[in-house]
Design a protein around this motif. Sequence first.
Motif, PDB file in Angstrom:
ATOM      1  N   GLN A   1       9.067 -19.449   4.210  1.00 42.63           N
ATOM      2  CA  GLN A   1       7.754 -18.557   4.040  1.00 42.63           C
ATOM      3  C   GLN A   1       8.759 -17.270   4.767  1.00 42.63           C
ATOM      4  O   GLN A   1       8.228 -16.303   4.121  1.00 42.63           O
ATOM      5  CB  GLN A   1       6.881 -19.089   5.158  1.00 42.63           C
ATOM      6  CG  GLN A   1       6.097 -20.214   4.495  1.00 42.63           C
ATOM      7  CD  GLN A   1       6.519 -21.573   4.931  1.00 42.63           C
ATOM      8  OE1 GLN A   1       7.742 -21.553   5.888  1.00 42.63           O
ATOM      9  NE2 GLN A   1       5.941 -22.700   4.675  1.00 42.63           N
ATOM     10  N   GLU A   2       9.238 -17.298   5.645  1.00 41.41           N
ATOM     11  CA  GLU A   2       9.799 -15.798   6.241  1.00 41.41           C
ATOM     12  C   GLU A   2      11.005 -15.343   5.203  1.00 41.41           C
ATOM     13  O   GLU A   2      10.853 -13.985   5.070  1.00 41.41           O
ATOM     14  CB  GLU A   2      10.435 -16.086   7.291  1.00 41.41           C
ATOM     15  CG  GLU A   2       9.454 -16.507   8.587  1.00 41.41           C
ATOM     16  CD  GLU A   2       9.348 -18.137   8.784  1.00 41.41           C
ATOM     17  OE1 GLU A   2       9.945 -18.693   7.732  1.00 41.41           O
ATOM     18  OE2 GLU A   2       8.616 -18.252   9.791  1.00 41.41           O
ATOM     19  N   LEU A   3      11.485 -16.090   4.625  1.00 39.03           N
ATOM     20  CA  LEU A   3      12.525 -15.596   3.652  1.00 39.03           C
ATOM     21  C   LEU A   3      11.797 -14.587   2.241  1.00 39.03           C
ATOM     22  O   LEU A   3      11.950 -14.084   1.904  1.00 39.03           O
ATOM     23  CB  LEU A   3      13.341 -16.677   3.025  1.00 39.03           C
ATOM     24  CG  LEU A   3      14.538 -16.188   2.087  1.00 39.03           C
ATOM     25  CD1 LEU A   3      15.533 -15.440   2.718  1.00 39.03           C
ATOM     26  CD2 LEU A   3      15.294 -17.573   1.694  1.00 39.03           C
ATOM     27  N   LEU A   4      10.651 -15.512   2.105  1.00 40.88           N
ATOM     28  CA  LEU A   4       9.771 -14.854   0.742  1.00 40.88           C
ATOM     29  C   LEU A   4       9.103 -13.576   1.641  1.00 40.88           C
ATOM     30  O   LEU A   4       9.177 -12.706   0.418  1.00 40.88           O
ATOM     31  CB  LEU A   4       8.988 -15.925   0.519  1.00 40.88           C
ATOM     32  CG  LEU A   4       9.361 -17.294  -0.117  1.00 40.88           C
ATOM     33  CD1 LEU A   4       8.072 -18.141  -0.528  1.00 40.88           C
ATOM     34  CD2 LEU A   4       9.762 -16.771  -1.454  1.00 40.88           C
ATOM     35  N   ILE A   5       8.754 -13.503   2.542  1.00 39.37           N
ATOM     36  CA  ILE A   5       8.257 -12.417   2.995  1.00 39.37           C
ATOM     37  C   ILE A   5       9.422 -11.441   3.210  1.00 39.37           C
ATOM     38  O   ILE A   5       8.740 -10.285   2.640  1.00 39.37           O
ATOM     39  CB  ILE A   5       7.409 -12.403   4.552  1.00 39.37           C
ATOM     40  CG1 ILE A   5       6.293 -13.578   4.412  1.00 39.37           C
ATOM     41  CG2 ILE A   5       7.046 -11.146   5.110  1.00 39.37           C
ATOM     42  CD1 ILE A   5       5.863 -13.924   5.921  1.00 39.37           C
ATOM     43  N   THR A   6      10.325 -11.539   3.475  1.00 41.06           N
ATOM     44  CA  THR A   6      11.253 -10.525   3.657  1.00 41.06           C
ATOM     45  C   THR A   6      11.774 -10.204   1.901  1.00 41.06           C
ATOM     46  O   THR A   6      11.920  -8.766   1.904  1.00 41.06           O
ATOM     47  CB  THR A   6      12.648 -11.082   4.359  1.00 41.06           C
ATOM     48  OG1 THR A   6      12.538 -11.771   5.501  1.00 41.06           O
ATOM     49  CG2 THR A   6      13.744 -10.034   4.299  1.00 41.06           C
ATOM     50  N   LEU A   7      11.878 -11.019   1.192  1.00 39.91           N
ATOM     51  CA  LEU A   7      12.174 -10.515  -0.229  1.00 39.91           C
ATOM     52  C   LEU A   7      11.126  -9.756  -0.559  1.00 39.91           C
ATOM     53  O   LEU A   7      11.284  -8.493  -1.319  1.00 39.91           O
ATOM     54  CB  LEU A   7      12.191 -11.747  -1.037  1.00 39.91           C
ATOM     55  CG  LEU A   7      12.485 -11.543  -2.470  1.00 39.91           C
ATOM     56  CD1 LEU A   7      13.734 -10.843  -2.744  1.00 39.91           C
ATOM     57  CD2 LEU A   7      12.585 -13.100  -3.140  1.00 39.91           C
ATOM     58  N   PHE A   8       9.714 -10.012  -0.280  1.00 43.52           N
ATOM     59  CA  PHE A   8       8.610  -9.180  -0.677  1.00 43.52           C
ATOM     60  C   PHE A   8       8.619  -7.791  -0.293  1.00 43.52           C
ATOM     61  O   PHE A   8       8.500  -6.695  -1.105  1.00 43.52           O
ATOM     62  CB  PHE A   8       7.138  -9.889  -0.490  1.00 43.52           C
ATOM     63  CG  PHE A   8       6.120  -8.991  -0.730  1.00 43.52           C
ATOM     64  CD1 PHE A   8       5.637  -9.083  -2.173  1.00 43.52           C
ATOM     65  CD2 PHE A   8       5.288  -8.309   0.073  1.00 43.52           C
ATOM     66  CE1 PHE A   8       4.456  -8.155  -2.373  1.00 43.52           C
ATOM     67  CE2 PHE A   8       4.026  -7.544  -0.261  1.00 43.52           C
ATOM     68  CZ  PHE A   8       3.775  -7.830  -1.546  1.00 43.52           C
ATOM     69  N   LEU A   9       9.065  -7.660   0.940  1.00 42.40           N
ATOM     70  CA  LEU A   9       8.940  -6.285   1.720  1.00 42.40           C
ATOM     71  C   LEU A   9      10.243  -5.485   1.210  1.00 42.40           C
ATOM     72  O   LEU A   9      10.110  -4.380   0.923  1.00 42.40           O
ATOM     73  CB  LEU A   9       9.266  -6.538   3.230  1.00 42.40           C
ATOM     74  CG  LEU A   9       8.035  -6.918   3.882  1.00 42.40           C
ATOM     75  CD1 LEU A   9       8.278  -7.145   5.473  1.00 42.40           C
ATOM     76  CD2 LEU A   9       6.794  -5.866   3.852  1.00 42.40           C
ATOM     77  N   LEU A  10      11.364  -6.145   0.884  1.00 38.15           N
ATOM     78  CA  LEU A  10      12.445  -5.342   0.270  1.00 38.15           C
ATOM     79  C   LEU A  10      12.455  -4.995  -1.181  1.00 38.15           C
ATOM     80  O   LEU A  10      12.931  -4.047  -1.337  1.00 38.15           O
ATOM     81  CB  LEU A  10      13.795  -6.336   0.445  1.00 38.15           C
ATOM     82  CG  LEU A  10      14.296  -6.693   1.777  1.00 38.15           C
ATOM     83  CD1 LEU A  10      15.399  -7.614   1.756  1.00 38.15           C
ATOM     84  CD2 LEU A  10      14.766  -5.338   2.839  1.00 38.15           C
ATOM     85  N   ILE A  11      11.573  -5.566  -1.865  1.00 46.66           N
ATOM     86  CA  ILE A  11      11.244  -5.102  -3.010  1.00 46.66           C
ATOM     87  C   ILE A  11      10.091  -4.006  -3.128  1.00 46.66           C
ATOM     88  O   ILE A  11      10.118  -3.165  -3.990  1.00 46.66           O
ATOM     89  CB  ILE A  11      10.668  -6.197  -4.026  1.00 46.66           C
ATOM     90  CG1 ILE A  11      11.706  -7.281  -4.221  1.00 46.66           C
ATOM     91  CG2 ILE A  11      10.012  -5.815  -5.413  1.00 46.66           C
ATOM     92  CD1 ILE A  11      11.476  -8.353  -4.784  1.00 46.66           C
ATOM     93  N   THR A  12       9.172  -4.218  -2.544  1.00 40.86           N
ATOM     94  CA  THR A  12       7.797  -3.287  -2.458  1.00 40.86           C
ATOM     95  C   THR A  12       8.098  -2.139  -1.474  1.00 40.86           C
ATOM     96  O   THR A  12       7.534  -1.011  -1.929  1.00 40.86           O
ATOM     97  CB  THR A  12       6.516  -4.138  -1.887  1.00 40.86           C
ATOM     98  OG1 THR A  12       6.746  -4.519  -0.602  1.00 40.86           O
ATOM     99  CG2 THR A  12       6.308  -5.263  -2.796  1.00 40.86           C
ATOM    100  N   ALA A  13       8.834  -2.060  -0.395  1.00 46.70           N
ATOM    101  CA  ALA A  13       8.902  -0.874   0.321  1.00 46.70           C
ATOM    102  C   ALA A  13       9.316   0.232  -0.350  1.00 46.70           C
ATOM    103  O   ALA A  13       8.901   1.335  -0.408  1.00 46.70           O
ATOM    104  CB  ALA A  13       9.562  -0.994   1.635  1.00 46.70           C
TER     105      ALA A  13
END
Length: 125
Positions: free
Chosen positions: A69-81
């Motif tokens: 879950q944390e890995l997916l959140i990190t990936l989402f943030l790295l893409i969207t920011a």
Amino acid sequence: MPLYLEIIICVSLLIGGAFLLIGSYGLVRLPDIYMRLHSPTKASTLGITGVLVASMIFQSHLKGFFSIQELLITLFLLITAPVAANMIAKTALHQRTKSLKDTKGQDLMETIRDREAPTKPPQNP
């Protein structure tokens, strides 16, 4: 919990917290919108990544298997920011938000503001 995991988690939290503090300070301290965009997109993204890595290690140890879950959140943030920062910068350019004289790329701002939208190529029948 083993001592080495506690040390890794603490170091990751400290690094993440330091980046978040630097990003927050930059957001308040930098003078115009074009300079302020760097602070939340770079420093704060790294800070959240550090905190989420610590959480991922801790949860993986508690559950006994890899926590994704944390890995997916990190990936989402790295893409969207970066995408969000790009959209904010484009909006500021098109709204003709004033920048400081120290902001680099002043000549490029006028070129970007005044460019024409691309036209569709003619369709072959």
